[in-house]
Motif scaffolding. Structure first.
Motif: not given
Length: 180
Positions: A150-174
């Motif tokens: 179960e810890i492994t499944s949570i770590v994989l979920l956090v990694a997927a969410v982290g990848g989406v957050i790192l890839g998102s642009d915080p400033h859409p006006m750019r």
């Protein structure tokens, strides 16, 4: 003749595993590194087949080379060229620790092979008939190792969410898009 073919396949898979592993860490393009990792996982599946672990080999291909690597490739494509260069600024303490750990593992492998060749290791253990079967793997995962599973499944979920957050642009006006 049958043993010769098995040894040839084993050596080919082993060299493919080592070569693709070196390629994973030596390519500067993360997309090519991910493709080399798929090759590494495929050669590991061949080695599992030679060990008569068909279920583990199929899981290796379906889960790791299939699903997880598709996720890696999506994250790489999503991040594009914005990913940090891991070797910028010279070696860090983590890379030095990784080289030390790899050297220790190499020494352990050489010692184990030397002890086995010299006949100083104990006899091989008895392997149960259910070893590697889906039923036995499921029983072990869902009883003895449930928390780690179960810890492994949570770590994989956090990694997927982290990848989406790192890839998102915080400033859409750019990008010239209106802010809603």
């Amino acid at each position: 003749m049958g043993d010769f073919v098995v040894w040839v396949i084993w050596f080919l898979a082993a060299f493919a595993c080592l070569g693709s592993g070196v390629a994973v860490i030596s390519f500067s393009n993360p997309f090519f590194s991910a493709l080399a990792l798929i090759g590494n996982l495929g050669s590991l599946a061949v080695l599992y087949l030679l060990l008569s672990a068909e279920f583990v080999a199929a899981a290796q291909v379906l889960v790791y080379a299939g699903a997880v690597m598709v996720m890696f490739l999506f994250v790489i494509a999503y991040l594009g060229g914005r990913a940090d260069a891991p070797w910028a600024g010279g070696p860090s303490w983590q890379s030095l620790a990784a080289v030390g750990a790899a050297a220790a593992l190499l020494v352990e492998i050489v010692v184990a092979i030397g002890l086995k060749a010299g006949g100083r290791l104990s006899d091989e253990a008895e392997i149960e008939t259910l070893f590697g079967s889906p039923r036995e793997i499921g029983r072990i995962f869902l009883t003895d190792h449930l928390l780690a599973f179960e810890i492994t499944s949570i770590v994989l979920l956090v990694a997927a969410v982290g990848g989406v957050i790192l890839g998102s642009d915080p400033h859409p006006m750019r990008r010239g898009e209106p802010v809603e």
